[in-house]
Every structure is written in structure tokens, then in C-alpha cells.
Design a protein around this motif. Structure first.
Motif, mmCIF file in Angstrom:
data_model
loop_
_atom_site.group_PDB
_atom_site.id
_atom_site.type_symbol
_atom_site.label_atom_id
_atom_site.label_comp_id
_atom_site.label_asym_id
_atom_site.label_seq_id
_atom_site.Cartn_x
_atom_site.Cartn_y
_atom_site.Cartn_z
ATOM 1 N N CYS A 119 9.086 -13.029 2.308
ATOM 2 C CA CYS A 119 8.875 -14.340 1.686
ATOM 3 C C CYS A 119 7.516 -14.937 2.041
ATOM 4 C CB CYS A 119 9.988 -15.309 2.100
ATOM 5 S SG CYS A 119 11.598 -14.931 1.371
ATOM 6 N N GLY A 120 6.758 -14.267 2.895
ATOM 7 C CA GLY A 120 5.470 -14.794 3.334
ATOM 8 C C GLY A 120 4.388 -14.680 2.273
ATOM 9 N N ASP A 121 3.248 -15.215 2.589
ATOM 10 C CA ASP A 121 2.109 -15.193 1.671
ATOM 11 C C ASP A 121 1.105 -14.117 2.071
ATOM 12 O OD1 ASP A 121 3.051 -17.286 0.062
ATOM 13 O OD2 ASP A 121 2.275 -18.788 1.456
ATOM 14 N N THR A 122 1.613 -12.967 2.469
ATOM 15 C CA THR A 122 0.745 -11.856 2.855
ATOM 16 C C THR A 122 0.939 -10.704 1.873
ATOM 17 O OG1 THR A 122 2.402 -10.785 4.279
ATOM 18 C CG2 THR A 122 1.023 -12.497 5.300
ATOM 19 N N SER A 123 0.337 -9.595 2.163
ATOM 20 C CA SER A 123 0.487 -8.410 1.308
ATOM 21 C C SER A 123 1.912 -7.852 1.358
ATOM 22 C CB SER A 123 -0.517 -7.331 1.722
ATOM 23 O OG SER A 123 -0.268 -6.923 3.057
#
Length: 165
Positions: A119-123
Motif C-alpha cells: 500500500c506504500g508509495d514506493t516501487s
């Protein structure tokens, strides 16, 4: 009719499950006396209709320890009720049996790490592959074999109940 004196595979499984339970009972750090009851309570968290009420069933966490959220459903999972309800299930399990081990050998923290990454804003957004977080060098899985024996109780009990019913 002659009976075989060698026990069948179900008998050996039952013996292994009972030994696992005995080891767990003898080395347990749990306050309550009935490990089977504790595990049963933890397993009920997965089927609690008050916890999982709005999340689509195919995206729900279960005893296997897998999150079957396809990448295209990431926003629905992370921005909808599934994220909150899955965290409630993990809190429920952790409150009953803090060292719960899923079938795939993931710990509660491994699942939380997977959700955070997915759910994160990473790859890693959209990647809910729990197995990658177990094998990760930062995995919170236990490495002490005696500790692992105690953690296999949930899986052993679930399999035992499945065979008996």
C-alpha cells in the motif's frame, strides 16, 4: 480378515500433532492453560463477521498467510475497508496469540510489512507477495528452532481439526 500392525498415515499425523501440542504445552509462555482453546480463539479472528464485514472475500487474509490482492485492486484494498479490516484481524490474532505463525511461516509482522509495502508509495506498491517479505533479510520470522516448534501449534491444530471434521 487380518489387520496390519503398522499404523497408517493418519495415525502418524495424529501422533505428530499430539507431540507438537505436548511440546508447545511444556514450553509455552502463554498465561492460559489450554493451548487448543487459545489457537481456536485466534483462528476465529479470520471468520469474525464483525471484523471482516465489507472487504471482498477474495482479498481477505486467511490462515495460509497469503494476501491475494491483484495489482489492479491495490487502490480498492488500500483505500477501502480491506486495509482496516485486515489490520483488525491481525490485531485480533496478536491479542490472543502474539507468536502466531501462518501456514506459509509468516509472522504477524511479516504480514504487516507486506501490507505496508503493497500500500506504500514506493516501487513495491501493489506487490502483496508475503513470501518475499519472509525471505527478506529484515524478516521478523524466528530463527530459533525451539521457538519454531511452539509456533507450529496453530498450523498443527488447524490440520488436526480439518482431518477430524
Amino acid at each position: 480378515m487380518a489387520f496390519s500392525s503398522t499404523p497408517g498415515p493418519k495415525c502418524w499425523f495424529l501422533v505428530a500433532a499430539l507431540i507438537s501440542i505436548a511440546v508447545t504445552c511444556c514450553k509455552s509462555d502463554l498465561v492460559e492453560n489450554d493451548p487448543g482453546q487459545i489457537v481456536a480463539k485466534a483462528i476465529l479472528c479470520f471468520n469474525n463477521k464483525y471484523i471482516y464485514s465489507s472487504c471482498e472475500e477474495s482479498y481477505r487474509l486467511n490462515e495460509s498467510g497469503n494476501l491475494n490482492v491483484p495489482p489492479e485492486a491495490t487502490d480498492q484494498f488500500c483505500n477501502g475497508p480491506c486495509l482496516d479490516e485486515t489490520n483488525l484481524v491481525l490485531d485480533c490474532i496478536d491479542g490472543i496469540l502474539h507468536n502466531f505463525l501462518f501456514y506459509n511461516e509468516a509472522t504477524i509482522q511479516d504480514i504487516r510489512d507486506t501490507i505496508s509495502a503493497g500500500c506504500g508509495d514506493t516501487s513495491e506498491r501493489g506487490n502483496f507477495n508475503v513470501q518475499q517479505h519472509i525471505q527478506d533479510e529484515y524478516s521478523h520470522a524466528y530463527s530459533d528452532r525451539s521457538h519454531l516448534m511452539r509456533l507450529y501449534l496453530p498450523g498443527s491444530m488447524i490440520l488436526l481439526f480439518a482431518l477430524l471434521f
